[in-house]
Write a protein that holds these residues in place. Structure first.
Motif, short mmCIF file in Angstrom:
data_model
loop_
_atom_site.label_atom_id
_atom_site.label_comp_id
_atom_site.label_asym_id
_atom_site.label_seq_id
_atom_site.Cartn_x
_atom_site.Cartn_y
_atom_site.Cartn_z
N ARG A 27 1.20 -1.19 -0.62
CA ARG A 27 0.10 0.08 -0.29
C ARG A 27 0.79 1.44 -0.17
N ILE A 28 0.89 1.74 -0.42
CA ILE A 28 1.23 2.87 -0.93
C ILE A 28 0.23 4.60 -0.64
N ALA A 29 0.20 5.46 0.01
CA ALA A 29 -0.31 6.18 0.25
C ALA A 29 0.51 7.82 0.77
N ARG A 30 0.00 8.40 -0.46
CA ARG A 30 0.10 10.42 0.11
C ARG A 30 0.09 11.03 1.55
N LEU A 31 0.85 11.66 2.39
CA LEU A 31 0.19 11.39 3.68
C LEU A 31 1.11 13.05 3.74
N ASP A 32 0.27 14.42 3.62
CA ASP A 32 0.87 15.43 3.78
C ASP A 32 2.51 15.74 3.47
N GLY A 33 2.51 15.38 2.08
CA GLY A 33 3.57 15.88 1.63
C GLY A 33 4.50 14.53 0.76
N ASP A 34 4.09 13.44 2.15
CA ASP A 34 5.39 12.08 1.89
C ASP A 34 4.34 10.98 1.35
N PHE A 35 4.83 10.19 1.27
CA PHE A 35 4.26 8.86 1.14
C PHE A 35 4.97 7.88 2.13
N GLU A 36 3.95 6.66 2.75
CA GLU A 36 3.90 5.77 3.29
C GLU A 36 3.59 4.24 3.23
N LEU A 37 4.71 3.65 2.65
CA LEU A 37 4.86 2.28 2.29
C LEU A 37 4.50 1.33 3.72
N SER A 38 3.25 0.44 3.19
CA SER A 38 2.23 -0.77 3.86
C SER A 38 3.10 -1.90 3.42
N MET A 39 3.34 -3.19 3.92
CA MET A 39 3.64 -3.87 3.12
C MET A 39 2.74 -5.45 4.17
N ALA A 40 2.34 -6.32 3.33
CA ALA A 40 1.64 -7.27 3.95
C ALA A 40 2.04 -8.79 3.21
N LEU A 41 1.78 -9.75 3.81
CA LEU A 41 1.34 -11.03 3.59
C LEU A 41 -0.41 -11.39 3.33
N ARG A 94 -2.73 -12.91 8.11
CA ARG A 94 -2.25 -11.66 7.45
C ARG A 94 -1.08 -11.47 8.63
N ILE A 95 -0.17 -10.87 7.72
CA ILE A 95 1.38 -10.76 8.31
C ILE A 95 1.88 -9.28 7.53
N ASP A 96 1.76 -8.22 8.55
CA ASP A 96 2.41 -6.86 8.68
C ASP A 96 3.58 -6.84 8.62
N ALA A 97 4.43 -5.89 7.50
CA ALA A 97 5.91 -5.69 8.46
C ALA A 97 4.78 -4.48 8.81
N GLU A 98 6.58 -3.99 9.10
CA GLU A 98 6.49 -1.99 9.47
C GLU A 98 6.11 -0.80 8.60
N ALA A 99 5.27 0.39 8.40
CA ALA A 99 5.13 0.59 7.58
C ALA A 99 6.79 1.40 7.49
N ILE A 100 6.80 2.53 5.95
CA ILE A 100 7.99 2.94 5.44
C ILE A 100 7.42 4.30 5.23
N LEU A 101 7.87 5.25 6.33
CA LEU A 101 8.48 7.07 5.73
C LEU A 101 9.29 6.73 4.09
N LEU A 102 8.91 7.60 3.33
CA LEU A 102 9.32 8.37 2.00
C LEU A 102 9.30 9.52 2.47
N THR A 103 10.26 10.61 2.34
CA THR A 103 10.36 11.63 2.43
C THR A 103 11.43 12.28 1.53
N ALA A 104 11.17 13.87 1.33
CA ALA A 104 12.46 14.51 1.08
C ALA A 104 12.73 15.89 1.34
N GLY A 105 14.06 16.54 1.38
CA GLY A 105 14.50 17.47 1.45
C GLY A 105 15.39 18.38 0.48
N ASP A 106 15.26 19.35 0.96
CA ASP A 106 17.07 20.17 0.09
C ASP A 106 18.19 19.92 1.08
#
Length: 632
Positions: free
Chosen positions: A65-79, A188-200
């Protein structure tokens, strides 16, 4: 932060941020790509779910699952596993990162190394550190212009999260894995969510990730209201401690505190007062009255008494192991005690034990014992400051290697059992973690060692060189997740291999960092100039954050380390530390300093400088620090 936030192209399956593209997203089970059919993507309201049907087991699928949250992305993996019963070691994804110049390898524990790896010289780095391609928790990917994309897991209290890097075909390949450790799940097996954020700005982007980790933590961070400052016995006396000697050092600390009128509050007795690891309620003959009366004297002198303990460690010659050999963790393949450390030759540390085992916190009697230790130390002996060491012993081994009394727990569930128990028993006391999983401690520990032990030489594994390498890339979490500890400051003028210049530079570096401020030296024997510098830092009980404005933006061979501190009164302090072996210059722009070109400046230490319309050019001798103070 950047005006060009991350974005996702669902048609191409590409995540992009600040010139870095993450492509070829592939599901992993137990660290390897899993056989699956072609994925399908569903989307709704800035959220996309990619589903890979698995070729083993009916109805099983890997979900991202790839979700946009306040300019970032949160990636959630599950089996998704409707028929349940599958025991796995890890789930994750592999990505290929294009446009990466260097990446941050963040080690798992205080001592595990945290530094930027240059793609162009990664193989050479690997020769000096075999773990350069393995990280934990998070990474920062640096693009060609110095912009930064941070990818980091948001929670660290349930599972260990590992990153594995490889370089091929001009790209950086990264495996993001949550170590499930064969914990039984249903459906269901859920992994921990990953945050993708970026900056200069690299450090500010890392701070943004840290703030998100703090928000995701089930426990709010414990942030001391003032800087932890004081004295620790280890880095001068080491194990050669006794009650008379400690009282002598206590009197010296009292004179220093009273003379300079500074908040210098902690007096911590480190390792050396117990006979063996594990025998925490016994003491050596050098303490004829025991430990409680000594702590009372420390408190009567106006200090917060502290003690050192390694709660997971059990020596093979300890009374604890002699009486309860079933209280230690076993090696699964042999059934023998698992031994993370051993000393078979002439060097025995400072104990009699040749081997060190792991206390099995899942054994109810072992848990009751170590719980009672902390209860006695806190309630009967009056310990107000706890330094727990070698904490990684309890989280280093998965089910393939270790057999615990209670099976079926992840390594982090086991570690958290110890950590939560400690906090329950010590109450509001201050707690410094050392050799610990640095991100899992949020909400439990007040302070965290973020680098290796301070040494008595400039080079080597335990030295100024290794200390500086690890400190700068983790200091961003200071004041957000915990108070950062750069380790004790060496002040004495003998019994080490450092020059006066090197001692002063390391003192300035630690003092400017804004975290824990501790020393181990006899303060009656320290040169006056060093005492004055220590007092000037101790006087500021609430130091502002320390910035490393060039963090990650310069190549690995750059010897110049720049620190910037902005005070509320408009004063800016700039430390330019030349960690190299020859005279060097560094131009620091007015934008980086944060002042106008006409701002008055004073040099307080080391080197020389010139000013121009572009900025300040500091000329700094080898291992020296040019400290400049700007006042609008």
């Amino acid at each position: 932060m950047t005006t060009n936030p991350p974005h996702f192209d669902p048609a191409a399956g590409v995540l992009a941020a600040v010139g870095i593209r993450l492509v070829d997203i592939t599901p992993l089970i137990d660290g390897e790509p899993v056989a699956c059919a072609a994925p399908s993507t569903a989307s709704a309201d800035n959220e996309w779910t990619i589903r890979w049907p698995l070729e083993f087991g009916p109805g099983r699928a890997f979900l991202l699952r790839i979700a946009r949250l306040d300019g970032d992305f949160e990636l959630s993996m599950a089996l998704d596993e409707p028929d349940s019963g599958l025991l796995i070691d890890s789930i994750g994804v592999r990505m290929t990162a294009l446009g990466v110049v260097r990446y941050l390898k963040n080690g798992y524990t205080s001592w595990d190394g945290s530094y930027f790896v240059e793609r162009a010289s990664a193989e050479a780095t690997l020769e000096s550190d075999a773990r350069a391609f393995t990280g934990f928790g998070m990474t920062a990917l640096i693009a060609g212009q110095g912009d930064c994309a941070v990818l980091g897991f948001l929670r660290h209290d349930r599972y260990q999260n590992r990153l594995r890097f490889s370089l091929a075909d001009g790209a950086t390949h990264i495996k993001f894995e949550t170590l499930i450790d064969r914990v039984v799940h249903s459906g269901r097996i859920d992994a921990e969510a990953i945050l993708l954020t970026a900056g200069d700005e690299v450090e500010e982007t890392l701070r943004h990730w840290a703030r998100r980790v703090a928000h995701a933590s089930p426990l709010p961070p414990r942030l001391p209201s003032t800087r932890i400052a004081g004295w620790c016995s280890w880095y001068n006396l080491y194990s050669s401690i006794s009650e008379p000697l400690l009282l002598e050092y206590l009197r010296a600390c009292t004179r220093f505190r009273n003379r300079y009128k500074v908040p210098f509050d902690v007096f911590q007795i480190d390792d050396g007062f117990t006979p063996e690891m594990g025998d925490w309620l016994q003491w050596k003959p050098q303490f004829p009255r025991g430990i409680g009366p000594l702590l009372n004297e420390i408190r009567s002198a106006g200090f917060m008494p502290g003690l050192w303990i390694a709660p997971f460690m059990v020596g093979n010659r300890s009374q604890l192991y002699t009486d309860h050999p079933d209280w230690v963790v076993l090696e699964r393949s042999t059934g023998e005690p698992l031994r993370p450390m051993q000393f078979y030759g002439e060097f025995r540390w400072h104990k009699r034990s040749e081997e060190y085992y792991i206390l099995d916190i899942t054994h109810p009697h072992a848990e009751a014992y170590i719980r009672n230790v902390f209860r006695v130390w806190r309630r009967e002996w009056g310990c107000d400051y706890f330094k727990t060491d070698f904490m990684y012993f309890g989280s280093e081994y998965g089910p393939s290697d270790a057999k615990w009394h209670e099976e079926g727990l992840s390594r982090m569930q086991i570690w958290m059992r110890m950590a939560k128990m400690i906090r329950e028993e010590i109450g509001a006391a201050l707690w410094l973690g050392c050799g610990a999983p640095i991100w899992a401690s949020v909400g439990l520990m007040d302070a965290m060692r973020i680098g290796r032990d301070v040494g008595v030489s400039w080079r080597g594994d335990h030295s100024a060189e290794s200390l500086l390498r690890d400190q700068t890339s983790r200091n961003f979490a200071n004041g957000i997740l915990w108070q950062a500890d750069p380790d004790c400051i060496l002040l004495r003028d003998r019994f080490h291999c450092l020059t006066d210049t090197e001692v002063r530079s390391l003192l300035l570096f630690a003092g400017l960092s804004g975290g824990v401020l501790m020393t181990s030296d006899q303060l009656d024997e320290v040169p006056e100039e060093r005492l004055q510098i220590l007092a000037s830092f101790a006087k500021d009980a609430r130091p502002p954050p320390c910035d490393y404005p060039e963090l990650g933006r310069t190549s690995l061979g750059d010897a110049m380390l720049v620190q910037r501190i902005k005070h509320s009164d408009g004063t800016t302090m700039l430390g330019v530390f030349n960690t190299g072996d020859k005279l060097a210059e560094r131009l620091v722009s007015w934008k980086t300093i944060g002042c106008g070109a006409d701002t008055p400046v004073q040099r307080h230490a080391g080197g020389s400088y010139t000013r121009s319309a572009r900025g300040i050019c500091a000329s700094v001798p080898a291992h020296d620090t040019c400290l400049l103070v700007f006042k609008e």
